[in-house]
Write an enzyme that holds these catalytic residues in place. Structure first.
Site, mmCIF file in Angstrom:
data_model
loop_
_atom_site.group_PDB
_atom_site.id
_atom_site.type_symbol
_atom_site.label_atom_id
_atom_site.label_comp_id
_atom_site.label_asym_id
_atom_site.label_seq_id
_atom_site.Cartn_x
_atom_site.Cartn_y
_atom_site.Cartn_z
ATOM 1 C CE1 TYR A 133 -3.977 -1.804 5.179
ATOM 2 C CE2 TYR A 133 -3.111 0.358 4.615
ATOM 3 C CZ TYR A 133 -3.678 -0.828 4.237
ATOM 4 O OH TYR A 133 -3.962 -1.056 2.904
ATOM 5 C CB SER A 148 -0.906 0.016 1.237
ATOM 6 O OG SER A 148 -1.545 1.270 1.389
#
Length: 253
Positions: free
Chosen positions: A147, A134
């Site tokens: 995350y 990501s």
């Protein structure tokens, strides 16, 4: 660009929805012979209705027993798209619970390691593997500790695996999407509130968020990310290995 995955056996994790489902459908359309599909949502996996052979494994990617089962059933892999992951609860580090840290890291780090280990064990010489990272693993933002950390780890894990796999011509790359129009947003508090501000219009809320977050003013579709993953999985990407394809509309600039 068209890709040819004829006679290929491909592993896809997180295949029940979003980017994973889009990739599974694209691989089947490109001629894949056999797809090994993994997701915790086994019911949705069984409803994909793909025009090729499939092996379906319902379970948590962080469960080592799941991967033992995949390995015992055997079959060499030509490609693997390791896409399973979850979002975290937005919170600054000083307020983040250890339980929430572990919840995210369990899937995004432990699960990725286990799936990558199996992919490398089953990979034939010359295989190609893609990990979903990501842009959060590249650009620091407050409130996304576990995350962002897990996705930064995915990027570096791809590099290590690429170096280890190179003697067998196994290529390993990562793809780092920015905002993508998938259901991952729907469970977050801030997006739910944004939808409410737009009188329940999800598309308008997503468009508003994209315009505020990305220089290009839009998020990508799951199908676009899947196509980019197929490029990295295919022979068209040549000797590309150990790289990360940032696909974030300029967010990380």
């Amino acid at each position: 660009m068209t890709f040819d995955f004829s006679e290929k056996r491909v592993l896809v994790t997180g295949a029940a929805s979003g980017i994973g489902a889009a990739a599974a459908k694209a691989l089947a359309a490109a001629g894949a012979k056999h797809l090994v599909l993994v997701d915790i949502d086994e019911d949705s996996l069984s409803k994909l209705d793909l025009p090729c052979e499939t092996s379906v494994y319902g379970g948590d990617v962080a469960d080592e027993a799941l991967w033992t089962c995949v390995e015992e059933e055997g079959g060499q892999l030509d490609c693997a798209f390791l896409n399973a992951g979850i979002a975290g609860t937005a919170a600054p580090l000083k307020k983040l619970s250890l339980a929430e840290w572990r919840r995210v890291m369990s899937v995004n780090s432990d699960g990725l390691f286990l799936s990558l280990r199996t992919a490398l064990r089953l990979a034939r010489d010359g295989a190609s593997i893609v990990l979903t990272a990501s842009c959060a693993g590249v650009k620091a933002e407050p409130g996304i500790g576990p995350y962002g950390t897990s996705k930064a780890g995915a990027i570096h894990l791809a590099k290590i695996a690429a170096k280890e796999g190179a003697p067998r011509r196994i290529r390993v790359n990562a793809i780092a999407p920015g905002g993508v129009d998938t259901a991952i947003w729907d469970g977050t508090k801030f997006f739910t509130e944004l939808v409410e501000k737009h009188q329940g219009d999800r598309a308008a809320a997503l468009s508003s968020m994209a315009q505020g977050m990305t220089p290009m003013g839009r998020f990508e579709t799951a199908e676009e990310i899947a196509t980019q993953a197929l490029f990295l999985l295919s022979d068209a990407s040549g000797t590309i290995t150990g790289t990360t394809l940032l696909s974030d509309g300029g967010y990380s600039l």
